[in-house]
Design a protein around this motif. Structure first.
Motif, mmCIF file in Angstrom:
data_model
loop_
_atom_site.group_PDB
_atom_site.id
_atom_site.type_symbol
_atom_site.label_atom_id
_atom_site.label_comp_id
_atom_site.label_asym_id
_atom_site.label_seq_id
_atom_site.Cartn_x
_atom_site.Cartn_y
_atom_site.Cartn_z
ATOM 1 N N GLU A 32 0.818 -1.210 0.000
ATOM 2 C CA GLU A 32 0.000 0.000 0.000
ATOM 3 C C GLU A 32 0.856 1.267 0.000
ATOM 4 O O GLU A 32 0.467 2.295 -0.549
ATOM 5 N N ASP B 233 0.084 4.207 4.683
ATOM 6 C CA ASP B 233 -0.766 3.027 4.897
ATOM 7 C C ASP B 233 -1.351 3.119 6.308
ATOM 8 O O ASP B 233 -0.790 2.612 7.274
ATOM 9 N N HIS C 225 -4.429 2.056 7.311
ATOM 10 C CA HIS C 225 -5.610 1.210 7.473
ATOM 11 C C HIS C 225 -5.741 0.699 8.912
ATOM 12 O O HIS C 225 -6.845 0.691 9.482
ATOM 13 N N GLU C 226 -4.639 0.285 9.498
ATOM 14 C CA GLU C 226 -4.691 -0.226 10.871
ATOM 15 C C GLU C 226 -5.084 0.873 11.854
ATOM 16 O O GLU C 226 -5.907 0.656 12.751
ATOM 17 N N HIS D 130 -6.764 3.542 11.109
ATOM 18 C CA HIS D 130 -8.151 3.890 10.806
ATOM 19 C C HIS D 130 -9.118 2.941 11.513
ATOM 20 O O HIS D 130 -10.148 3.364 12.061
ATOM 21 N N GLU D 131 -8.772 1.662 11.536
ATOM 22 C CA GLU D 131 -9.620 0.681 12.216
ATOM 23 C C GLU D 131 -9.662 0.942 13.724
ATOM 24 O O GLU D 131 -10.722 0.863 14.354
ATOM 25 N N TYR E 75 -12.250 5.730 5.085
ATOM 26 C CA TYR E 75 -10.791 5.842 5.043
ATOM 27 C C TYR E 75 -10.348 7.168 4.421
ATOM 28 O O TYR E 75 -9.383 7.789 4.882
ATOM 29 N N VAL F 55 -6.106 7.184 -3.130
ATOM 30 C CA VAL F 55 -7.322 6.537 -2.642
ATOM 31 C C VAL F 55 -8.526 6.957 -3.484
ATOM 32 O O VAL F 55 -9.371 6.123 -3.843
#
Length: 503
Positions: free
Chosen positions: A133, A141, A143-144, A146-147, A160, A345
């Motif tokens: 990514e 990157d 994503h983690e 964001h979660e 995201y 994105v």
């Protein structure tokens, strides 16, 4: 074993060759963004090696065991020729016993390192580890993180793309929702940003950067000017909302006139012990005059509200605010990568699964061809076209399509030139234009879109202020009154008639 002087000579030679290698690497033309990152990491390795050699040299010159001094005396004393021939005989005997032990000159080591970088071997191509990514340092990157943000209680879940845009706007989160889970989220976010920054900018002195951030944070925290953390009032009574103001009392005897119940309620509001006689309560309460909760004797607090608990809460808030300050600064350093990530994105969201697979295949094929293209030398670029993601000039039709042949100047940004309409439109929401508007004392709102001249911006701001002034309610002209005959007049006329006695 080499002599001490010979060791020092070897250290000096190695240090000079390291410095020469750094100069050559900095002058070497980098063909792609990947090559730039790898080059910086290579220079960092050379810098670390130069630091280690310098430490060895300093230790050698300090001569704590005095071996260097003994050797200098032996070669410069009255028997210097005897010492020379003794060493010469020892050197011949060594090579007679070990004829195959041939030392490779230090120059060859640096020549091999330079050839490895010029040939772009696989080891050189992948000096740093990035996720797919991240695109080898082009994109973030998150994503983690964001979660983890979406799993925080009390905060609204976001997609995201919105998270990438607003992840550093921590001052908008209410202070009451910044708990231990929020602190864990900040820790993970800061760890990732710090790791990513180390990988894409290895030559940046992060310790110095964050030391300056810490100093700036301490000064703002003391003044209560840090975003999202307003300073509490300094008075102990006003801080806890007690109604009793001690500034009107000059002694504890005056407080005794209020009675037991009033003194008890004031002490309870402060979290202090409220027992004892009238005189004891008055003295205990008067002792808090002009003091903050931190300055009050902890033994005066009740068990449920000790001074330690207050300190722990303040320290925890300060620790969270310090993490936020570091994230603010790190996001500023990663502004370019953040904007590229947002564009990437958006581009992926607008494409189908088949188009994304084709794009990945094209990228893999282009990376496999980069080794062969890297030895072609200077690229043919007579029209001075901008370079694409592969380090080559983009097609001329694409150059014209995006309007990259047109330059837009913005006087508010300090006469900075933007290439193409897309970059020009995007810059109105970026930091450089916003800073220029702040310097002019004008808010960077949608009213000033496409305004690039300082004179135009100031005149438009004056017109907006005039229109807002005209829209304000004027009580003298717009407030209506009715006299005894049923006539409706404004306030000014009504006052004039009333003063003249005509009503």
């Amino acid at each position: 074993m080499d002599s001490v002087i010979e060791q020092q000579r070897g250290y000096h030679e190695e240090l000079e060759r390291v410095e020469d290698a750094m100069i050559k690497e900095n002058l070497r033309k980098k063909a792609s963004y990947r090559d730039q990152i790898n080059s910086q990491h290579y220079v960092k390795q050379l810098l670390e090696r130069a630091g280690e050699i310098s430490e060895l040299l300093v230790e050698s010159y300090e001569d704590r065991d005095e071996l260097r001094q003994e050797e200098i005396e032996s070669v410069s004393g009255p028997n210097e020729f005897g010492e020379f021939y003794r060493r010469y005989k020892a050197l011949k005997d060594y090579h007679t016993r070990y004829p195959a032990d041939i030392q490779e000159p230090m120059q060859f080591e640096f020549i091999k390192m330079q050839e490895a970088f010029e040939s772009q071997s696989e080891e050189v191509q992948n000096m740093v580890t990035f996720t797919d990514e991240e695109g080898y340092g082009k994109y973030l990157d998150l994503h983690e993180c964001h979660e983890k943000y979406n799993n925080l209680k009390g905060l609204e879940r976001v997609d995201y793309l919105t998270y990438i845009t607003n992840f550093d706007q921590l001052f908008e989160i209410p202070k009451e929702k910044k708990n231990s889970d929020y602190k864990d989220y900040l820790d993970s976010l800061l760890r990732y940003l710090f790791s990513y920054l180390e990988r894409i900018k290895p030559l940046l002195d992060l310790d110095k950067e964050y030391e300056e951030v810490k100093e700036d944070f301490e000064s703002k925290w003391l003044l209560g000017a840090f975003p999202g953390w307003p300073k509490d009032t300094s008075s102990a009574l006003s801080r806890t909302g007690a109604a009793l103001d001690l500034s009107a009392f000059s002694s504890s005897e005056e407080l005794m006139s209020l009675g037991l119940d009033r003194l008890k309620s004031a002490l309870m509001a402060l979290g202090l012990k409220c027992g004892g006689t009238l005189e004891e309560r008055a003295k205990r309460l008067f002792g808090t005059k002009g003091k903050t909760l931190d300055q009050i004797d902890p033994s005066l607090f009740t068990k449920a509200k000790t001074g330690k608990g207050l300190h722990d809460g303040t320290d925890r808030h300060k620790e969270i605010a310090n993490l936020e300050a570091q994230i603010y600064h790190t996001s500023e350093l990663l502004g370019t990568q953040r904007a590229q990530t947002r564009e990437n994105v958006e581009r992926k969201l607008a494409r189908t699964a088949e188009e994304l697979e084709e794009e990945e295949e094209v990228e893999q094929y282009s990376e496999s061809e980069s080794d062969d293209d890297g030895e072609e030398g200077v690229l043919y670029n007579p029209k001075n076209l901008p370079l694409g993601w592969d380090g080559k000039p983009i097609p001329y039709w694409l150059y014209k399509l995006h309007g990259l042949n047109i330059y837009y100047d913005c006087e508010i940004c300090g006469n900075y030139s933007y290439r193409g309409p897309k970059a020009f439109q995007r810059h109105f929401a970026e930091w450089r234009h916003a800073h220029g508007m702040r310097c002019l004392g004008i808010p960077n709102t949608a009213h000033f879109a496409n305004v690039t001249k300082i004179k135009d911006a100031l005149s438009l701001w004056d017109k907006l202020k005039d229109s807002k002034t005209k829209e304000r309610f004027d009580s003298d002209a717009e407030e209506e009154f009715e006299d005894s005959f049923g006539n409706v007049v404004n306030r000014k006329v009504y006052d004039d008639l009333r003063k003249q006695g005509l009503l």
